[in-house]
Every structure is written in structure tokens, then in C-alpha cells.
Write a protein that holds these residues in place. Sequence first.
Motif, PDB file in Angstrom:
ATOM      1  N   TRP A  88       0.856  -1.186   0.000  1.00  0.00           N
ATOM      2  CA  TRP A  88       0.000   0.000   0.000  1.00  0.00           C
ATOM      3  C   TRP A  88       0.891   1.235   0.000  1.00  0.00           C
ATOM      4  O   TRP A  88       1.915   1.276   0.702  1.00  0.00           O
ATOM      5  N   ASP A  89       0.493   2.258  -0.726  1.00  0.00           N
ATOM      6  CA  ASP A  89       1.087   3.589  -0.598  1.00  0.00           C
ATOM      7  C   ASP A  89       0.294   4.353   0.457  1.00  0.00           C
ATOM      8  O   ASP A  89      -0.942   4.418   0.378  1.00  0.00           O
ATOM      9  N   ALA A  90       0.997   4.924   1.423  1.00  0.00           N
ATOM     10  CA  ALA A  90       0.341   5.811   2.382  1.00  0.00           C
ATOM     11  C   ALA A  90       0.065   7.160   1.726  1.00  0.00           C
ATOM     12  O   ALA A  90       0.614   7.481   0.662  1.00  0.00           O
ATOM     13  N   LEU A  91      -0.755   7.972   2.365  1.00  0.00           N
ATOM     14  CA  LEU A  91      -1.122   9.267   1.799  1.00  0.00           C
ATOM     15  C   LEU A  91       0.077  10.199   1.688  1.00  0.00           C
ATOM     16  O   LEU A  91       0.037  11.175   0.932  1.00  0.00           O
ATOM     17  N   ILE A 122       1.512   5.375   7.322  1.00  0.00           N
ATOM     18  CA  ILE A 122       0.721   4.158   7.161  1.00  0.00           C
ATOM     19  C   ILE A 122       0.272   3.587   8.496  1.00  0.00           C
ATOM     20  O   ILE A 122      -0.733   2.861   8.567  1.00  0.00           O
ATOM     21  N   ALA A 125     -10.303   2.643  -1.631  1.00  0.00           N
ATOM     22  CA  ALA A 125      -8.914   2.418  -2.001  1.00  0.00           C
ATOM     23  C   ALA A 125      -8.900   1.653  -3.326  1.00  0.00           C
ATOM     24  O   ALA A 125      -9.877   0.998  -3.689  1.00  0.00           O
ATOM     25  N   LEU A 132      -3.559  10.255  -3.815  1.00  0.00           N
ATOM     26  CA  LEU A 132      -3.002  10.350  -2.464  1.00  0.00           C
ATOM     27  C   LEU A 132      -3.124  11.755  -1.883  1.00  0.00           C
ATOM     28  O   LEU A 132      -3.489  11.916  -0.718  1.00  0.00           O
ATOM     29  N   PRO A 170      -5.726   5.747  -0.472  1.00  0.00           N
ATOM     30  CA  PRO A 170      -4.572   4.850  -0.594  1.00  0.00           C
ATOM     31  C   PRO A 170      -4.638   4.047  -1.891  1.00  0.00           C
ATOM     32  O   PRO A 170      -5.728   3.764  -2.410  1.00  0.00           O
TER      33      PRO A 170
END
Length: 308
Positions: A106-109, A138, A230, A257, A263
Motif C-alpha cells: 500500500w502507498d500511504a497518503l 501508514i 482504495a 493520495l 490509498p
Amino acid sequence: MALPKEFHEIARRVNNWGRWGAGDETGTLNLITDEVVRAAAGEVRTGRRVPLALPLRQDGVQTGVIPGRVNPLHAMVQLNQELFGPGTVACSDDVVTMGLQAGTHWDALTHVSHSGTLYNGRPADTVTAHGGAEFGGIDKVRHLVSRGVLLDVAGARGVERLAGDHAVTPEDLAAAEEFGRVRVRAGDVVLVRTGQVRLYLAGDRHGYGHPSPGLSVRCPEWFHARDVAAVANDTLTFEIFPPEIEDLWLPVHALHLVEMGMPQGQNWNLEELSTACGETGRYAFLLSAMPEPFVGATGTPVAPVAVL
């Protein structure tokens, strides 16, 4: 080079800053309510569990193109060591060094910024070398379980894998809904299958990364209109690469993001899931995709599981 007018126009239309309060750090995950999760549990009919993560290995998806994003380096630090004397219980331990976004993740914001800002208007410099993400890391995502929906764009187009120059459009997403006889609704986690991961699974690591099909800059508005929580897909770059608009790099990352607070995930293996959904005729399921809670991290490995 400044971001073009077209980008800023889309950004205004999908912006969620302040929607869940000025201090919000989880963005569209707020759309996953107790009611959404209760309904998601109702999607389980057979109990069939489908893993969606690629194995974490030293010859993983990273080829050195992105500096610092190293594949897992695994080492043993104890081998059957008898800690309390001969004949006692022995232990084996290991350690790993890796980029948190090296594999299925996952990419965090806080993974990207633009114009000096992060989601909810926070300054980009709140991500620091020693502390990582002060805001929106995250670790702020304490749970991620919801209704998952597979939008099999490749399947809907009748191909095993989209061409490397294919930008997935809102029309493609709508066609995949029709193909799966499913409707994306608020709080869903959408998984977009391009088939690109087939290259990696066949041993072509470089071909997997470039050129790559992926989401068009037009898709964020579709996800915003549906209140999607997401999105993840089966490519290295998530969006089409090279970019569809010359010199406009990672615009979908920035819209998702930064503007939407949504996400996104990359390097998800959706091949077995595509088969399972085709066999059952059902493209919605319960999805568990809990992030590893690395404090201050801008991304995390994840081992998602779809339950049909």
C-alpha cells in the motif's frame, strides 16, 4: 516544470480536503463504515480464500530503476541455537532489509506530494529523514477490511494482458463492471486487473516494469464519484508508464493520495482471483488487506486475501 492546468482542474473536482475534518489522516478509508464491513461479510459464499501478494524474495519486482527500493535481503541471525545449554530448545531467527514498497504494498497518503503539499493541505516537509511521516503515515491505518471488487479490465476486453501502452479509462472500468455483473459502491476497495503481472510471473522482470498499462489520469474522477475507499492493481507503476501526458509524471498518484486522500496499492497478483471470480461468476468478495503498522512510513508491505 509546473503541473498543467488540466491537472489542477481535475484536482479541484476530486479534492477531499476537510471532508472528514482538518485533522483527518486516513482520507477515503473513512468510507469503510461498520455497515460497509457488515455487508462485505455477506459476500462470503464458499469460504474460498485467494492470496493476492507476490512472494517477498531477493529477485523480486524491483530492478534498480527506483533508487533505494531494494528487494528483500534476507539473512539468518540464529541457526538452531540452543540458548539455554546443550539439549535445550533451539531457535532460528532471521532479519530482512527491504524497501517498504518493494513488493505487494500500500502507498500511504504521504508517499507523494505536489506543490509542496500533502493530503488535507499539510506541508510536504512534515515528512523528515529521521521521523518519516509526521502526519498521515501508514501506521494511522489501523485496519483495512472491506468489500473488494475485481474490475477485470483485461478479461472484459478478451485478452490475457493489456498492451503496454493501454491507459485504463473510466469506460474500461464501466465495461469491467458489466463483465463481472457487479456495481462498485461506497466504501469498496477496487482491484483493477490489467494482466501485466503475468510478465513478472513468467520471469520478465524488466518487461513487467516498462512499458506498462495502468490507470489513466481520467480515472480518479470515476473513483471519486463512486466514493471508492482504495484502489490497487497488478502493475509496478500503478498508472500508465510512460505517462499518457508528456512530462506529466505520476499524476494519478498525486490525485489519489494528495487530493483525494485515497490509498493505492501496486504489485498485487490478481491472476488466481480472476480465475476464481470467473469460476464462481462473482466479482465481489470480502477483502482483508491490513497494512503493517510501521510508524511514520509512507508505505508498507501487505499480504491481502480475498474471501469468496
